[in-house]
Design a protein around this motif. Structure first.
Motif: not given
Length: 373
Positions: A330-350
């Motif tokens: 995964a090459v991942f980027a995000a804005l500062a106001d995004k729920d990065v922890a929540g996004i990463v949790a959903q993608l666990a194991g992918c």
């Protein structure tokens, strides 16, 4: 003219208003009055919600275009060029038309400052006013009630889904966010709800307004068939439809909502099954599970702009449904106001590994904040 290049206009617009995000319709309404803008007589569909807006806008545009209609489409954000945000007959708006629209807006606003997105929405409305379009499809940028796209009364409104996102501006629970999204509904006009579960706040507001609500799973629905799928609504039914040319089962929800909206406008915008089939087969949304390969290499890239946990959940399902012969990075980027922890949790194991990257602009989250998650 203040500037002769679109890039100069855009750089100036980003600095014009004191706040980058400043929801409200007053500035738009006063500028439209100064412009003597007149709402086009053609049908207008506004699409809101948390996820699924871009796909639904693309589906509506493609099916209407395949039916022979000249469609004006407003969407955001853009991937490569600002011009992607405003399309006439599925073609990006040209720079000259943008320059003319920006100059008119600048002259009409007086001392009133406008946000970047407000300039964007106003330019789209000016272009559509003069383009002779048969239908207009507007995508809500953020929320609904106070979003720039809501300055226009739509003939039909679609709310695709509700999830937590932009809570700094919309609220920190789905009921509050749902109430904001429901702001695009209008009295006596179709309100298409494209998810099986919706916050109670939407139904409450729709009832108060007297909007004509239709919800997926109750008033319209889809069903898989051996070689495709079928759709039934209140007044229309289609069998043996081809699946949308977009990845993921969620796209059948989006296609169903699109068909429900078109069925409600069928007296003004009739479409037939062959046009629907062509639209489903050819719809394309860059950046939504877009699969491409590096030339001369077996490396496969999956590009996805999902930016909240609900979108990440859909991405994870699509990834898990796709066969992979080699490890996925995964090459991942995000804005500062995004729920990065929540996004990463959903993608666990992918993914076998993750590489942090950084977007441009003041709202971007740094790579260090990404890699520590």
């Amino acid at each position: 003219m203040r500037f002769c290049r679109v890039s100069d206009w855009l750089a100036w617009q980003e600095q014009l208003h004191p706040r980058a995000i400043d929801l409200g319709l007053d500035r738009l309404q006063s500028t439209l009055r100064a412009l003597a803008w007149r709402r086009p007589s053609c049908p207008i569909i506004t699409v809101g919600g948390t996820n699924g807006k871009g796909s639904t806008v693309a589906l509506l545009t493609r099916i209407l275009s395949e039916s022979g209609y000249r469609v004006g489409t407003f969407s955001s954000p853009h991937l490569i060029r600002y011009n992607e945000r405003i399309r006439i007959a599925e073609h990006e708006i040209d720079d000259v038309s943008l320059l003319v629209a920006f100059e008119r807006i600048d002259a009409a606003r007086g001392a009133q400052t406008l946000t970047f997105f407000e300039f964007n929405a106003l330019a789209a409305l000016l272009v559509f006013e003069t383009a002779g379009v048969d239908a207009i499809v507007l995508e809500v940028g953020m929320g609904g009630r106070l979003d720039a796209a809501n300055v226009v009364d739509a003939d039909a409104a679609v709310i695709c889904s509700i999830a937590l996102d932009h809570w700094e501006w919309l609220g920190n629970d789905v009921e509050t966010i749902g109430a904001e999204k429901a702001g695009i509904l209008r009295p006596g006009r179709p309100a298409i709800l494209g998810a099986r579960q919706m916050p109670n706040s939407i139904a409450r507001i729709a009832e108060q307004l007297g909007a004509e609500v239709q919800q997926l799973g109750r008033d319209f629905d889809w069903q898989r068939e051996t070689t495709g799928w079928s759709w039934r609504g209140r007044s229309h039914k289609y069998e043996r439809l081809p699946p949308p040319a977009l990845r993921g089962e969620i796209q059948l929800d989006n296609a169903s909502a699109s068909l429900a909206a078109l069925a409600e406008l069928s007296k003004r915008l009739p479409v037939d099954k062959p046009a629907i089939e062509r639209g489903l087969r050819t719809v394309n949304v860059p950046g939504r599970f877009q699969v491409t390969k590096t030339v001369g290499s077996e490396i496969e890239w999956v590009l996805d702009v999902g930016h909240n946990p609900a979108a990440a959940h859909t991405l994870a399902r699509s990834l898990n449904e796709s066969p992979r012969r080699t490890p996925t990075i995964a090459v991942f980027a995000a804005l500062a106001d995004k729920d990065v922890a929540g996004i990463v949790a959903q993608l666990a194991g992918c993914f076998g590994a993750r590489v942090g990257s950084q977007l441009s602009g003041g709202r971007a989250r740094g790579t260090a904040a990404l890699t520590e998650r």
